[in-house]
Design a protein around this motif. Structure first.
Motif, short mmCIF file in Angstrom:
data_model
loop_
_atom_site.label_atom_id
_atom_site.label_comp_id
_atom_site.label_asym_id
_atom_site.label_seq_id
_atom_site.Cartn_x
_atom_site.Cartn_y
_atom_site.Cartn_z
N ALA A 132 83.37 89.16 34.57
CA ALA A 132 83.12 88.40 33.34
C ALA A 132 82.31 87.15 33.68
CB ALA A 132 84.43 88.02 32.67
N THR A 133 81.56 86.66 32.70
CA THR A 133 80.73 85.48 32.89
C THR A 133 80.94 84.51 31.73
OG1 THR A 133 78.88 86.49 31.74
CG2 THR A 133 78.96 86.78 34.13
N GLY A 134 80.41 83.33 31.87
CA GLY A 134 80.46 82.33 30.81
C GLY A 134 81.19 81.08 31.26
N THR A 135 81.55 80.27 30.28
CA THR A 135 82.25 79.01 30.56
C THR A 135 83.31 78.78 29.50
OG1 THR A 135 80.64 77.75 29.28
CG2 THR A 135 80.26 77.90 31.66
N PHE A 136 84.25 77.92 29.82
CA PHE A 136 85.14 77.35 28.82
C PHE A 136 85.36 75.89 29.15
CE2 PHE A 136 87.94 79.54 31.86
CZ PHE A 136 88.91 78.60 32.16
N ARG A 137 85.71 75.13 28.13
CA ARG A 137 85.81 73.68 28.27
C ARG A 137 87.03 73.20 27.49
NH1 ARG A 137 82.09 69.18 28.97
NH2 ARG A 137 82.81 67.43 27.73
N TRP A 138 87.68 72.19 27.99
CA TRP A 138 88.76 71.57 27.24
C TRP A 138 88.76 70.08 27.51
CZ3 TRP A 138 89.51 73.84 31.91
CH2 TRP A 138 90.34 73.21 32.83
N SER A 139 89.35 69.35 26.57
CA SER A 139 89.52 67.91 26.73
C SER A 139 90.83 67.51 26.08
CB SER A 139 88.35 67.14 26.11
OG SER A 139 88.32 67.35 24.72
N HIS A 140 91.33 66.37 26.52
CA HIS A 140 92.60 65.85 25.99
C HIS A 140 92.50 64.33 25.99
CE1 HIS A 140 97.28 65.85 26.19
NE2 HIS A 140 96.80 65.15 25.18
N TYR A 141 92.53 63.76 24.80
CA TYR A 141 92.45 62.31 24.66
C TYR A 141 93.55 61.81 23.74
CZ TYR A 141 87.89 62.79 26.83
OH TYR A 141 86.88 63.08 27.70
N ASP A 142 94.05 60.62 24.05
CA ASP A 142 94.98 59.92 23.17
C ASP A 142 94.63 58.44 23.22
OD1 ASP A 142 96.11 58.86 25.51
OD2 ASP A 142 97.82 60.21 25.46
N SER A 143 95.47 57.60 22.66
CA SER A 143 95.16 56.17 22.59
C SER A 143 95.11 55.51 23.97
CB SER A 143 96.18 55.46 21.70
OG SER A 143 97.47 55.62 22.25
N VAL A 144 95.67 56.14 24.99
CA VAL A 144 95.69 55.58 26.33
C VAL A 144 94.51 56.05 27.18
CG1 VAL A 144 97.09 55.34 28.42
CG2 VAL A 144 98.20 55.46 26.19
N GLY A 145 93.95 57.19 26.85
CA GLY A 145 92.85 57.73 27.65
C GLY A 145 92.86 59.24 27.60
N GLY A 146 92.41 59.86 28.68
CA GLY A 146 92.38 61.31 28.75
C GLY A 146 91.31 61.80 29.69
N GLY A 147 90.90 63.06 29.49
CA GLY A 147 89.89 63.63 30.35
C GLY A 147 89.39 64.95 29.82
N TRP A 148 88.39 65.50 30.51
CA TRP A 148 87.79 66.76 30.12
C TRP A 148 87.49 67.58 31.36
CZ3 TRP A 148 83.08 68.11 32.08
CH2 TRP A 148 82.33 67.08 32.66
N ALA A 149 87.30 68.89 31.15
CA ALA A 149 86.93 69.77 32.26
C ALA A 149 86.18 70.98 31.72
CB ALA A 149 88.17 70.22 33.02
N GLU A 150 85.33 71.53 32.57
CA GLU A 150 84.61 72.76 32.24
C GLU A 150 84.79 73.72 33.41
OE1 GLU A 150 80.69 72.83 30.15
OE2 GLU A 150 80.02 73.59 32.10
N ALA A 151 85.05 74.99 33.07
CA ALA A 151 85.28 75.99 34.11
C ALA A 151 84.30 77.14 33.96
CB ALA A 151 86.72 76.52 34.02
N GLU A 152 83.95 77.73 35.09
CA GLU A 152 83.11 78.92 35.11
C GLU A 152 84.03 80.14 35.09
OE1 GLU A 152 80.00 81.11 38.10
OE2 GLU A 152 80.02 78.91 38.04
N VAL A 153 83.83 81.02 34.13
CA VAL A 153 84.68 82.20 33.94
C VAL A 153 84.59 83.11 35.16
CG1 VAL A 153 84.96 84.31 32.56
CG2 VAL A 153 84.49 82.12 31.43
N ASP A 154 85.77 83.60 35.62
CA ASP A 154 85.79 84.58 36.71
C ASP A 154 86.61 85.82 36.36
OD1 ASP A 154 88.44 83.74 37.04
OD2 ASP A 154 88.00 82.58 38.83
N CYS A 155 87.21 85.84 35.17
CA CYS A 155 87.94 87.03 34.73
C CYS A 155 88.18 86.92 33.22
CB CYS A 155 89.28 87.15 35.46
SG CYS A 155 90.15 88.70 35.09
N LEU A 156 88.05 88.05 32.53
CA LEU A 156 88.34 88.12 31.10
C LEU A 156 88.96 89.48 30.80
CD1 LEU A 156 88.14 87.10 28.13
CD2 LEU A 156 85.86 88.16 28.07
N VAL A 157 90.17 89.45 30.26
CA VAL A 157 90.85 90.67 29.80
C VAL A 157 91.29 90.42 28.37
CG1 VAL A 157 92.84 92.19 30.12
CG2 VAL A 157 91.67 91.26 32.11
N THR A 158 90.97 91.36 27.49
CA THR A 158 91.40 91.24 26.10
C THR A 158 92.11 92.52 25.70
OG1 THR A 158 89.34 92.15 25.20
CG2 THR A 158 89.42 89.77 25.53
N GLY A 159 93.04 92.39 24.78
CA GLY A 159 93.76 93.53 24.25
C GLY A 159 94.09 93.23 22.81
N GLY A 160 93.57 94.04 21.90
CA GLY A 160 93.75 93.71 20.49
C GLY A 160 93.13 92.36 20.22
#
Length: 191
Positions: free
Chosen positions: A84-112
């Motif tokens: 599998a290929t592609g990327t996914f990204r997430w972030s988490h912020y609140d009133s104190v701070g937070g952070g973000w990250a991006e990952a390169e996909v290395d596996c994808l399995v779907t069912g239904g």
């Protein structure tokens, strides 16, 4: 003290500031074609599997947690979800701070309408997170999607450390209404 994306503080993992999802939503391109259709009249009718879309998690606090996906398994790799290929990204912020990250996909399995995607973090502003493999599970309900992540037990992807390919957690988090929609194309392997 609140648990932060970086792993400082303490708190219950299920409610913890586990992770977060994208302040900057990933632009999702490359939707799968319906079965039997082709873009140019030649080649495969559809991708073997996909997970696309972005959304914000439903949180009762001041947390803003966003996930975005653009993960694909090409028809020619129907028998190998580790291609599998592609990327996914997430972030988490609140009133104190937070952070973000991006990952390169290395596996994808779907069912239904459920997808499990994993990837190695390639870009982030969170210390010690780069190079860690994480996994995420999405349940595409069409209305109130759900999501889970491999660091749910610790509330911190750095503390959890790398997981094997295509390992996530049950999709226990709810998506905030009106913030987006995940789309899962089911994998129909020919074995």
């Amino acid at each position: 003290m609140k648990r932060h994306f970086s792993g400082s503080g303490s708190g219950r993992p299920g409610r913890a500031r586990a992770v977060a999802i994208g302040a900057t939503a990933l632009l999702c391109t490359g939707s799968a074609l319906p079965a039997g259709a082709t873009a140019d009249g030649a080649g495969p009718a559809r991708e073997a599997a996909t997970l696309t879309g972005s959304a914000q998690l439903l949180r009762s606090s001041d947390d803003v947690v966003t996930f975005s996906f653009d993960a694909h398994l090409a028809a020619r790799h129907d028998d190998d979800p580790l291609k599998a290929t592609g990327t996914f990204r997430w972030s988490h912020y609140d009133s104190v701070g937070g952070g973000w990250a991006e990952a390169e996909v290395d596996c994808l399995v779907t069912g239904g309408k459920v997808a499990v995607v994993s990837g190695t973090v390639t870009r982030t502003d969170v210390p010690r997170l780069k190079g860690v493999r994480v996994g995420i599970t999405v349940h595409d309900t069409g209305r109130a999607d759900r999501l889970g992540y491999s660091w749910a037990a610790t509330g911190d992807p750095v503390a959890m450390g790398s997981v094997p390919a295509c390992v996530g957690s049950a999709p226990f988090e709810k998506v905030k209404a009106g913030t987006g929609d995940f789309r899962v194309l089911p994998w129909l392997p020919a074995f």
